[in-house]
Each structure stands twice: as C-alpha cells, then as structure tokens.
Motif scaffolding. Sequence first.
Motif, PDB file in Angstrom:
ATOM      1  N   PRO A  32     -77.389  21.662  55.858  1.00  0.00           N
ATOM      2  CA  PRO A  32     -77.537  21.162  54.486  1.00  0.00           C
ATOM      3  C   PRO A  32     -77.727  22.318  53.505  1.00  0.00           C
ATOM      4  O   PRO A  32     -78.222  23.387  53.865  1.00  0.00           O
ATOM      5  N   SER A  85     -71.910  17.433  54.323  1.00  0.00           N
ATOM      6  CA  SER A  85     -72.036  17.094  55.746  1.00  0.00           C
ATOM      7  C   SER A  85     -71.287  18.128  56.576  1.00  0.00           C
ATOM      8  O   SER A  85     -70.470  18.881  56.043  1.00  0.00           O
ATOM      9  N   HIS A 106     -66.923  12.299  55.634  1.00  0.00           N
ATOM     10  CA  HIS A 106     -68.207  12.919  55.982  1.00  0.00           C
ATOM     11  C   HIS A 106     -68.715  12.339  57.294  1.00  0.00           C
ATOM     12  O   HIS A 106     -68.274  11.303  57.751  1.00  0.00           O
ATOM     13  N   GLY A 107     -69.665  13.007  57.835  1.00  0.00           N
ATOM     14  CA  GLY A 107     -70.252  12.557  59.082  1.00  0.00           C
ATOM     15  C   GLY A 107     -70.674  13.754  59.902  1.00  0.00           C
ATOM     16  O   GLY A 107     -70.618  14.889  59.465  1.00  0.00           O
ATOM     17  N   TRP A 110     -75.641  15.289  60.581  1.00  0.00           N
ATOM     18  CA  TRP A 110     -76.487  15.051  59.409  1.00  0.00           C
ATOM     19  C   TRP A 110     -75.604  14.805  58.189  1.00  0.00           C
ATOM     20  O   TRP A 110     -74.437  15.186  58.174  1.00  0.00           O
ATOM     21  N   ILE A 111     -76.173  14.181  57.174  1.00  0.00           N
ATOM     22  CA  ILE A 111     -75.519  14.012  55.877  1.00  0.00           C
ATOM     23  C   ILE A 111     -76.576  14.268  54.806  1.00  0.00           C
ATOM     24  O   ILE A 111     -77.712  13.796  54.904  1.00  0.00           O
ATOM     25  N   GLN A 112     -76.201  15.030  53.778  1.00  0.00           N
ATOM     26  CA  GLN A 112     -77.086  15.333  52.658  1.00  0.00           C
ATOM     27  C   GLN A 112     -76.476  14.748  51.388  1.00  0.00           C
ATOM     28  O   GLN A 112     -75.286  14.936  51.116  1.00  0.00           O
ATOM     29  N   CYS A 113     -77.291  14.025  50.615  1.00  0.00           N
ATOM     30  CA  CYS A 113     -76.876  13.502  49.319  1.00  0.00           C
ATOM     31  C   CYS A 113     -77.865  14.028  48.288  1.00  0.00           C
ATOM     32  O   CYS A 113     -79.070  14.083  48.543  1.00  0.00           O
ATOM     33  N   VAL A 157     -81.672  13.888  53.051  1.00  0.00           N
ATOM     34  CA  VAL A 157     -80.971  14.230  54.296  1.00  0.00           C
ATOM     35  C   VAL A 157     -81.196  13.124  55.325  1.00  0.00           C
ATOM     36  O   VAL A 157     -82.321  12.655  55.514  1.00  0.00           O
ATOM     37  N   GLU A 159     -80.799  12.878  59.166  1.00  0.00           N
ATOM     38  CA  GLU A 159     -80.611  13.786  60.291  1.00  0.00           C
ATOM     39  C   GLU A 159     -80.419  13.039  61.607  1.00  0.00           C
ATOM     40  O   GLU A 159     -81.239  13.135  62.513  1.00  0.00           O
ATOM     41  N   SER A 162     -73.933  10.232  62.170  1.00  0.00           N
ATOM     42  CA  SER A 162     -73.542   9.200  61.220  1.00  0.00           C
ATOM     43  C   SER A 162     -72.067   9.334  60.891  1.00  0.00           C
ATOM     44  O   SER A 162     -71.514  10.423  60.917  1.00  0.00           O
ATOM     45  N   GLY A 164     -71.158   7.815  57.959  1.00  0.00           N
ATOM     46  CA  GLY A 164     -71.199   7.515  56.541  1.00  0.00           C
ATOM     47  C   GLY A 164     -71.731   6.132  56.250  1.00  0.00           C
ATOM     48  O   GLY A 164     -72.518   5.579  57.002  1.00  0.00           O
TER      49      GLY A 164
END
Length: 187
Positions: A32, A85, A106-107, A110-113, A157, A159, A162, A164
């Motif tokens: 991230p 991501s 994304h995927g 982890w994914i951060q927004c 995040v 973690e 994923s 999406g």
Amino acid sequence: MRKLISLALILVLVLSFNVAAYADGDVTQAKPLTKEEIINSKEFREAVRAAKAEFESQKADNAGGPVLFAPAPKVSHINVYGVVSPNGGQEIYGFNNNPLSTTNDHGGAWIQCITFQIGYDSSHYGKLAGNTMTNNRSEAIDLDGDRVVDAWAHSWVYEAPSTGGQFVGTVYSINIPTQWTAWINVR
C-alpha cells in the motif's frame, strides 16, 4: 525470398514494440502507498489546491450568514481519491473526479482505498464488499493557513485476499450530524 525476409523483419519489429508497450504498462504494486507517497505526490498537491478553492468558495458563499464559532468546518465534501492494489496498481482520481468503477482489475493480498474530505468528522468508516477496512492512516490538512484542520485524507486497507467489490467511505460530520458517503466499484 526478399518479401519473406521483409515480412519477418516487420513482424519482429511489431512484436518487439508490443512487448515494450506491455512492459511500460505494468500496474503491479508491492505494498500500500505510505503516507509520504500519498501526501508528497503531484496528484495529492493538486487535490489539495482544488479542495482549497472549493473551501474558499464555500466560505465566500457563507460570508453574509451567521458566524459559527465551531472549531472546524462541517463536512461538505467527500470523494474517493484513489484505489491501490497488488494486481491493479495505482488509480489516482484526485479531488473532484470520482468514477463509478475502477479501470484496472484490482485484487490480490490487499486493497487500499483513499478518501479525501473537506470538513471535520466525528467518525469515519471504510468498507469493501461489506467488509470493514482498517484505517491505517489519516492526514489532517489546513486549507487556509489558520492552523485549524479543514480537510482530511483517510487511507483504508483491506488485508485479505480479495477480488474487489464496492468500496464505501462514510463520514459523520461533527458540527452538524449528517452522514456523507463516497463509493466506487472496485473491479
């Protein structure tokens, strides 16, 4: 024979161009974004400038009204600033551009927004596909130089593996209890 050699040479050149183009399009992201990577980016500085202009416009619109003695402004804006991501890389949207869906797939692990808001909140939440995300950092922003926080950037995040889903960032204004949300469909 010359035509065959020429055709082979053209195919080699075209193929090498396509490989180079795909190499430049690598969107993977190892981890991230850090606070420093977010706030020191050109895109973030542009978002702060846009937020400052919006904030000054709001102050000018309220200049003839009653004077509020609140310590900070109420929430008046929130948007998804960016999505990051490992598989989709970085998609930075800035201050006023909040598309309905990410462009990249994304995927990963982890994914951060990241959300950007004008105004002070009493609480804030981030969810991805209904799953609560961790607020791993928040950045207070003074838009008008009066040493009062006027805006925030929050990093969320998730973690876990994923693919999406819909990200929803929610804030509750501290001065006037209203709920504000920003969302994006994360592919």
